[in-house]
Write a protein that holds these residues in place. Sequence first.
Motif, PDB file in Angstrom:
ATOM      1  N   GLY A  13      37.585  71.475 -25.789  1.00 51.90           N
ATOM      2  CA  GLY A  13      38.646  71.343 -25.135  1.00 51.90           C
ATOM      3  C   GLY A  13      39.772  72.097 -25.638  1.00 51.90           C
ATOM      4  O   GLY A  13      40.584  72.834 -25.003  1.00 51.90           O
ATOM      5  N   HIS A  83      34.066  64.531 -28.405  1.00 52.10           N
ATOM      6  CA  HIS A  83      34.391  64.773 -26.757  1.00 52.10           C
ATOM      7  C   HIS A  83      35.336  65.842 -26.457  1.00 52.10           C
ATOM      8  O   HIS A  83      35.339  66.429 -25.456  1.00 52.10           O
ATOM      9  N   CYS A  85      38.544  66.080 -25.509  1.00 51.95           N
ATOM     10  CA  CYS A  85      39.592  65.830 -24.538  1.00 51.95           C
ATOM     11  C   CYS A  85      40.776  66.812 -25.159  1.00 51.95           C
ATOM     12  O   CYS A  85      41.257  66.143 -26.089  1.00 51.95           O
ATOM     13  N   CYS A  88      43.930  64.468 -25.713  1.00 52.25           N
ATOM     14  CA  CYS A  88      43.808  63.423 -26.658  1.00 52.25           C
ATOM     15  C   CYS A  88      45.128  63.048 -27.429  1.00 52.25           C
ATOM     16  O   CYS A  88      45.641  64.069 -28.139  1.00 52.25           O
ATOM     17  N   GLU A 106      37.948  68.330 -32.963  1.00 50.32           N
ATOM     18  CA  GLU A 106      36.636  68.038 -32.386  1.00 50.32           C
ATOM     19  C   GLU A 106      35.400  68.608 -32.963  1.00 50.32           C
ATOM     20  O   GLU A 106      34.211  68.713 -32.523  1.00 50.32           O
ATOM     21  N   GLN A 143      31.278  58.269 -29.040  1.00 44.81           N
ATOM     22  CA  GLN A 143      31.176  59.779 -29.132  1.00 44.81           C
ATOM     23  C   GLN A 143      29.680  60.206 -29.569  1.00 44.81           C
ATOM     24  O   GLN A 143      28.874  59.226 -29.885  1.00 44.81           O
ATOM     25  N   LYS A 171      34.963  56.617 -23.300  1.00 48.57           N
ATOM     26  CA  LYS A 171      34.585  57.280 -22.056  1.00 48.57           C
ATOM     27  C   LYS A 171      33.139  57.742 -22.051  1.00 48.57           C
ATOM     28  O   LYS A 171      32.951  58.738 -21.318  1.00 48.57           O
ATOM     29  N   THR A 198      38.839  59.927 -15.513  1.00 47.43           N
ATOM     30  CA  THR A 198      40.067  60.501 -15.325  1.00 47.43           C
ATOM     31  C   THR A 198      39.607  61.218 -13.952  1.00 47.43           C
ATOM     32  O   THR A 198      41.003  61.607 -13.434  1.00 47.43           O
ATOM     33  N   SER A 205      36.290  67.782 -14.764  1.00 50.78           N
ATOM     34  CA  SER A 205      36.198  66.743 -16.348  1.00 50.78           C
ATOM     35  C   SER A 205      35.366  67.623 -17.430  1.00 50.78           C
ATOM     36  O   SER A 205      35.777  67.697 -18.513  1.00 50.78           O
ATOM     37  N   GLU A 209      37.285  67.487 -20.630  1.00 47.11           N
ATOM     38  CA  GLU A 209      36.834  66.473 -21.605  1.00 47.11           C
ATOM     39  C   GLU A 209      35.263  67.097 -21.764  1.00 47.11           C
ATOM     40  O   GLU A 209      34.360  66.610 -21.325  1.00 47.11           O
ATOM     41  N   CYS A 212      32.333  64.790 -22.732  1.00 44.30           N
ATOM     42  CA  CYS A 212      32.346  63.342 -22.318  1.00 44.30           C
ATOM     43  C   CYS A 212      31.176  63.440 -21.455  1.00 44.30           C
ATOM     44  O   CYS A 212      30.795  64.378 -20.907  1.00 44.30           O
TER      45      CYS A 212
END
Length: 361
Positions: A13, A83, A85, A88, A106, A143, A171, A198, A205, A209, A212
């Motif tokens: 991300g 994930h 995102c 976040c 991450e 996760q 998620k 989302t 996505s 993310e 995810c």
Amino acid sequence: MFHVKHSGVKGRGAQSGAVSARFGLAEREVDGDWRDHVETLDGPPVKLRTNVTEERPKSILTFNQSPDVPFDRSINAYRGCEHGCVYCFARPTHAYHDLSPGLDFETKLFAKPEAAALLRKTLAKKGYTPRPIALGTNTDPYQPIERSYRITRQILEVCLETRHPVTITTKSDRVIDDADLLAELARADLVAVSISVTSLDPVLSARLEPRCAAPAKRLAALGRLVELGVPVHCSLSPVIPAITDEFLEGIVARVAELGVKSVGWIPLRLPHEVAPLFREWLAVHYPDRAGKVMSIVRKMRGGRDNDPNFHSRMNPQGVWADLIRARFRVACRKAGIEKARIVLDTSQFRPPESDRQMRLL
């Protein structure tokens, strides 16, 4: 605050590994010519791998007095979140440990394998008063590394043993791995699960993310939990103007078809280092509308990238915020969804048996 420029990091991300300047940490600046020179000598950068460090904290239950969150205690079995995102709000927590809120958040994760044992000790303390424990308030309890560590499952086992209420925010469709425990907890009014959806576009996505579960898998997980009798909530989180808001009506309609009775939305929040990381992500993936997105965000946040104040941080203002609220209300009305309040039972709590008692059995 950030001084690293990238053209995009595949599968992640954040688009850079820059560190925070808030705590006086050394800044990293990568010159373009130097990067090209390094790649000429060594080849392209090695694909980033996820590293996990095990922690042994002395306590696991965190208490808070925030006036605008619906829980007073939580457990985060992991720090950092694979994930990835980009939006976040928990990313800045990595800066407290001299790590980047960007790629380090991450890729450099921390797990607490003794979390369940610590929880048992806390619940056994004289005078402990039960209230719902929130899982997933900072980083996702499901996760990818949960598949091997199973810390979240162990926590749920303790909650079931002690009849302690618990809520889950995720998620991931991996929550279904614990369907047996969730169903049993639900029969005693001891659990509620919130799954964030989302968008309905898997390509978007994957950018927003990257690690995810795809939107379709999250929707399927919501449907399965409804079938199991588990109280569920769908959170449209975050709603990003000019990026994800177009899916608002579609998500509400879809989850209503699945039998979901509780739906809500949370606006984009950009605290501390998240704002420059998000701007960097926009520049890579949506340069054509980056200015528009941030302009709307600032109009909802009193002219700033972020509003850190209690209550108003969750309650954006202005014409754009009012428009989203109106759209959400109309979508819920059309879908037949009314405001639903999920109440968990605290009266069944029983302290865990001591090690001595367990040995006598």
